[in-house]
Write a protein that holds these residues in place. Structure first.
Motif, mmCIF file in Angstrom:
data_model
loop_
_atom_site.group_PDB
_atom_site.id
_atom_site.type_symbol
_atom_site.label_atom_id
_atom_site.label_comp_id
_atom_site.label_asym_id
_atom_site.label_seq_id
_atom_site.Cartn_x
_atom_site.Cartn_y
_atom_site.Cartn_z
ATOM 1 N N PRO A 1 26.397 62.843 48.428
ATOM 2 C CA PRO A 1 25.081 62.467 47.909
ATOM 3 C C PRO A 1 24.014 63.402 48.465
ATOM 4 C CG PRO A 1 25.753 60.956 49.645
ATOM 5 C CD PRO A 1 26.931 61.849 49.377
ATOM 6 N N SER A 2 22.844 63.395 47.855
ATOM 7 C CA SER A 2 21.729 64.210 48.326
ATOM 8 C C SER A 2 20.565 63.296 48.686
ATOM 9 C CB SER A 2 21.295 65.208 47.242
ATOM 10 O OG SER A 2 20.244 66.020 47.708
ATOM 11 N N PRO A 3 20.170 63.279 49.959
ATOM 12 C CA PRO A 3 20.742 64.022 51.075
ATOM 13 C C PRO A 3 22.029 63.362 51.559
ATOM 14 C CG PRO A 3 18.982 62.612 51.868
ATOM 15 C CD PRO A 3 19.004 62.452 50.374
ATOM 16 N N PRO A 4 22.878 64.116 52.262
ATOM 17 C CA PRO A 4 24.109 63.516 52.788
ATOM 18 C C PRO A 4 23.794 62.556 53.926
ATOM 19 C CG PRO A 4 23.867 65.770 53.579
ATOM 20 C CD PRO A 4 22.773 65.555 52.570
ATOM 21 N N PRO A 5 24.681 61.613 54.198
ATOM 22 C CA PRO A 5 24.400 60.622 55.250
ATOM 23 C C PRO A 5 24.406 61.259 56.641
ATOM 24 C CG PRO A 5 26.645 60.398 54.476
ATOM 25 C CD PRO A 5 25.986 61.372 53.549
ATOM 26 N N PHE A 6 23.655 60.637 57.540
ATOM 27 C CA PHE A 6 23.609 61.080 58.931
ATOM 28 C C PHE A 6 24.926 60.699 59.606
ATOM 29 C CE2 PHE A 6 21.825 60.724 63.378
ATOM 30 C CZ PHE A 6 21.513 62.079 63.498
ATOM 31 N N VAL A 7 25.480 61.618 60.384
ATOM 32 C CA VAL A 7 26.781 61.438 61.023
ATOM 33 C C VAL A 7 26.616 61.500 62.538
ATOM 34 C CG1 VAL A 7 29.130 62.328 61.266
ATOM 35 C CG2 VAL A 7 27.967 62.471 59.055
ATOM 36 N N SER A 8 27.267 60.606 63.244
ATOM 37 C CA SER A 8 27.284 60.612 64.708
ATOM 38 C C SER A 8 28.677 61.029 65.174
ATOM 39 C CB SER A 8 26.942 59.228 65.266
ATOM 40 O OG SER A 8 25.638 58.842 64.904
ATOM 41 N N LEU A 9 28.771 62.168 65.860
ATOM 42 C CA LEU A 9 30.027 62.672 66.397
ATOM 43 C C LEU A 9 30.137 62.259 67.859
ATOM 44 C CD1 LEU A 9 29.980 66.263 64.856
ATOM 45 C CD2 LEU A 9 31.101 64.212 63.955
ATOM 46 N N ILE A 10 31.184 61.530 68.209
ATOM 47 C CA ILE A 10 31.350 60.944 69.537
ATOM 48 C C ILE A 10 32.476 61.662 70.266
ATOM 49 C CG2 ILE A 10 31.951 58.829 70.779
ATOM 50 C CD1 ILE A 10 30.684 57.318 68.360
ATOM 51 N N ILE A 11 32.173 62.193 71.460
ATOM 52 C CA ILE A 11 33.134 62.991 72.218
ATOM 53 C C ILE A 11 33.198 62.467 73.650
ATOM 54 C CG2 ILE A 11 33.821 65.319 72.936
ATOM 55 C CD1 ILE A 11 31.837 66.373 70.779
ATOM 56 N N PRO A 12 34.188 61.660 74.009
ATOM 57 C CA PRO A 12 34.342 61.240 75.403
ATOM 58 C C PRO A 12 34.965 62.355 76.249
ATOM 59 C CG PRO A 12 35.357 59.684 73.861
ATOM 60 C CD PRO A 12 35.114 60.960 73.133
ATOM 61 N N THR A 13 34.588 62.417 77.530
ATOM 62 C CA THR A 13 35.164 63.414 78.433
ATOM 63 C C THR A 13 34.971 62.987 79.876
ATOM 64 O OG1 THR A 13 35.310 65.792 78.877
ATOM 65 C CG2 THR A 13 33.098 64.838 78.771
ATOM 66 N N ARG A 14 35.740 63.567 80.752
ATOM 67 C CA ARG A 14 35.494 63.520 82.197
ATOM 68 C C ARG A 14 35.714 64.926 82.715
ATOM 69 N NH1 ARG A 14 37.864 62.333 87.457
ATOM 70 N NH2 ARG A 14 36.316 61.165 88.664
ATOM 71 N N ASN A 15 34.651 65.560 83.146
ATOM 72 C CA ASN A 15 34.695 66.969 83.560
ATOM 73 C C ASN A 15 35.172 67.827 82.387
ATOM 74 O OD1 ASN A 15 33.781 66.362 86.223
ATOM 75 N ND2 ASN A 15 35.854 65.690 86.761
ATOM 76 N N ALA A 16 36.249 68.637 82.583
ATOM 77 C CA ALA A 16 36.808 69.482 81.506
ATOM 78 C C ALA A 16 35.746 70.397 80.903
ATOM 79 C CB ALA A 16 37.458 68.612 80.434
ATOM 80 N N LEU A 17 35.015 71.116 81.763
ATOM 81 C CA LEU A 17 33.880 71.924 81.328
ATOM 82 C C LEU A 17 34.252 72.906 80.228
ATOM 83 C CD1 LEU A 17 31.028 73.097 81.511
ATOM 84 C CD2 LEU A 17 31.814 74.453 83.490
ATOM 85 N N ARG A 73 23.386 56.468 65.660
ATOM 86 C CA ARG A 73 22.390 56.302 64.605
ATOM 87 C C ARG A 73 22.947 56.615 63.222
ATOM 88 N NH1 ARG A 73 18.342 59.905 64.822
ATOM 89 N NH2 ARG A 73 19.431 61.353 66.228
ATOM 90 N N GLY A 74 24.157 57.156 63.171
ATOM 91 C CA GLY A 74 24.697 57.601 61.897
ATOM 92 C C GLY A 74 25.253 56.486 61.034
ATOM 93 N N GLU A 75 25.149 56.679 59.735
ATOM 94 C CA GLU A 75 25.829 55.805 58.782
ATOM 95 C C GLU A 75 27.334 56.020 58.856
ATOM 96 O OE1 GLU A 75 26.313 55.563 53.906
ATOM 97 O OE2 GLU A 75 24.493 56.444 54.750
ATOM 98 N N VAL A 76 27.708 57.228 59.263
ATOM 99 C CA VAL A 76 29.113 57.603 59.415
ATOM 100 C C VAL A 76 29.317 58.034 60.859
ATOM 101 C CG1 VAL A 76 30.898 59.244 58.693
ATOM 102 C CG2 VAL A 76 29.280 58.336 57.004
ATOM 103 N N VAL A 77 30.464 57.663 61.439
ATOM 104 C CA VAL A 77 30.781 58.100 62.795
ATOM 105 C C VAL A 77 32.047 58.943 62.765
ATOM 106 C CG1 VAL A 77 29.645 56.165 63.934
ATOM 107 C CG2 VAL A 77 32.054 55.974 63.316
ATOM 108 N N GLY A 78 32.088 59.927 63.656
ATOM 109 C CA GLY A 78 33.264 60.755 63.814
ATOM 110 C C GLY A 78 33.740 60.682 65.256
#
Length: 590
Positions: free
Chosen positions: A304-320, A389-394
């Protein structure tokens, strides 16, 4: 007990495979017996003898009804030898209640016309140029003359119809056969798989349609030479529920390797397929177009236009190093314009990593969430999704590297389609072999990765490594889903599946809620899974894995034993779509 400072998120990928069975049980992995190739498998499990055939004839006598099968065979541009062999295979069928009708052709040639007239004169069940209208109550069987049928093929179709009166469409497995009768290249199909069906016609070269459904759909249509069967199946599938589409896990057609194509050149057939799919999308009101590829047709869904807002979730501990590579590749390579990154810092204590995370937190579009709880992959993601905040989560592992700019466009466009739950990507090891091509239930005990270790361009079994399709589950190493659906099914199970199997369980709960999970090969990313992952697991972790494995078996045991996206003729020992010895299919004749 918290994991070491070299910890990184690999939890979604820790299947109780043979490796983990060894860890949990303290035993060495079993080595599957080498039973030979497909020819030996056919001899052992798919070669019914004369006694079996007599048993099938006796079974027919006890049926309350005998559905009449009206076979439609396209003949335009078909080689005479191919047509003769196809007709002979129909005449050799154990099941007697059939009539063969050839699909009218504008110019079928004198030789074909003469053969059809000869066959019709010799066998009243053969109706040359008899049109496409079945008699009331018939089932219509689409059969392409570049294939031949085993003697029990129509029996199996009729048996399925009798056993499942709710059925309206039926298809079966297939393979190839050469002039000497040697069989090869089997395609053991999944149960009804609407996304795979768009790329490859599951109802070819043999498929059956309830006669009333065939008529409701409008019968055969001209202008789709080379894709006429697929076009028919698309219109029929639009009118039925998935539960009314039956798959017979037996090889009921053999494509002749020496046969000439049915109606069109490959390019013409591809264009006809594109037109058939585009018309299908238009009838259903889906904003998509079809594109022919060397591996089948691709459905391109519009954003769709505009495309939905996406929240990308990245868990980590250190691993620079891994986190830097992951985030910088997202920012540099992702074409999708409207997203945020939530980096979940689960108790990092490395000074350089903390300094880098502070830099990230100061950048627009990136939020660093400090979460010091004991490691629980499910809880970390659930808490982050609540803040998204995203309508879609990754959901992304910290060892993912983006290498294809359109990856997020592709995944989000699929996730927005009605009926779709989670969407998974094609993940490659750095050496460009497949790490994840969908999840197969039951492989190794709980689940395994489809197509693992194939080269990136290998078509895989039935071309499935290169085709969008429905899987029962996909990995959360790279998973996209609408936030509302994530919350609807309760997110990841942080109480019982804090580390392993949470993504499989999540996908199966989406499936139970009526959504299908889709894997796409058109979103390719690198997964540096082997970079720091070790094989040593502490006793406490072994106990946890055993508990989580037991819970998965208790909750999903029946589905783990019979994955509808797999096939009971294929092995549960390895992830390579190898043959099952023996298959998990009842003998044709008990």
């Amino acid at each position: 007990m918290r994991q070491s400072t070299s910890w990184r998120v690999t939890a979604p990928l820790r299947w109780v495979s043979r490796h983990f069975q060894r860890i949990v049980r303290g035993t060495q992995p079993e080595v599957p017996m080498q039973r030979g190739g497909y020819a030996e498998w056919v001899a052992a499990y798919d070669s019914p003898g004369r006694n079996a055939c007599e048993g099938l004839r006796r079974e027919i006598e006890g049926w309350p009804v005998r559905p009449r099968l009206s076979i439609l065979m396209p003949v335009q541009d078909c080689a005479v030898s191919s047509l003769r062999a196809a007709i002979a295979s129909v005449q050799s069928q154990i099941y007697p209640a059939w009539v063969l009708r050839t699909v009218p052709a504008a110019a079928q040639g004198e030789a074909l016309g003469a053969l059809l007239a000869e066959c019709a004169a010799a066998d009243p069940r053969i109706k040359a140029d008899a049109g496409d209208a079945p008699a009331p109550g018939d089932w219509v069987v689409w059969f392409e003359p570049h294939a031949v049928l085993p003697a029990h093929a129509l029996f199996c179709v009729a048996r399925e119809i009798v056993a499942h009166p709710e059925a309206r469409m039926v298809y079966a497995d297939e393979d190839a056969i050469d002039a000497a009768g040697r069989r090869s290249d089997p395609f053991f199909k999944p149960d009804w798989n609407p996304d795979l069906f768009l790329s490859r016609n599951l109802f070819a070269p043999l498929g059956a349609f309830e006669g009333r459904l065939f008529q409701e759909a409008g019968g055969l249509r001209e202008g789709f030479d080379g894709a006429q069967g697929h076009e028919l199946a698309l219109r029929c599938a639009e009118r039925v529920d998935g539960a009314q589409i039956r798959h017979i896990p037996r090889v009921l057609s053999h494509t002749r390797s020496d046969a000439q194509g049915v109606a069109a050149t490959p390019n013409e057939a591809q264009r006809a397929g594109e037109r058939a799919l585009d018309a299908h999308f238009q009838r259903l009101g889906i904003a998509a177009t079809a594109e022919a590829t060397p591996r089948g047709h691709r459905a391109r869904y519009a954003l769709p236009s505009p495309p939905p807002f996406v929240s990308l979730i990245i868990p980590t501990r250190n691993a620079l190093a891994l986190v830097r590579q992951c985030i910088e590749s997202i920012v540099a390579e992702t074409a999708y314009p409207h997203y945020e990154i939530l980096l979940v810092d689960n108790g990092s204590d490395d000074a350089e990593a903390l300094a880098y995370f502070a830099e990230l937190g100061a950048q627009p579009g990136i939020t660093v969430i400090r979460d010091d709880r004991d490691f629980n992959y499910s809880a970390l993601n659930n808490a982050a999704v609540a803040r998204a905040r995203g309508e879609v989560v990754g959901l992304l592992n910290n060892d993912i590297e983006v290498v294809s700019p359109g990856w997020l466009d592709e995944m989000v466009s699929i996730a927005l389609q009605p009926g779709v739950g989670a969407v998974g990507a094609k993940l490659l090891y750095p050496d460009r072999t497949v790490q994840h091509g969908g999840v197969l239930l039951g492989v190794g005990g709980i689940a395994g990765h489809a197509h693992k270790h194939l080269s990136a361009d290998d078509p895989g079994h039935g071309g499935r490594a290169q085709r969008m399709q429905t899987f029962s589950a996909v990995t959360a190493a790279c998973l996209v889903v609408r936030k509302a659906l994530y919350e609807q099914v309760g997110g990841l199970d942080e109480e019982r599946l804090g580390v392993a199997f949470n993504d499989v369980d999540f996908c199966l709960r989406l499936r139970a809620a009526g959504y299908r999970n889709v894997w796409t090969p058109y979103a390719e990313l690198l997964h540096h899974e082997s970079a720091t992952r070790g094989l040593e697991i502490a006793a406490g972790s072994r106990d946890r894995l055993a508990r989580e494995s037991a819970w998965m078996t208790e909750r999903w045991g029946a589905l783990l034993r019979d994955d509808p996206a797999y096939n009971p003729n294929l092995t549960l020992d390895t992830e390579d779509f190898g043959l099952a010895w023996p298959p998990r299919v009842a003998p044709l004749c008990p």
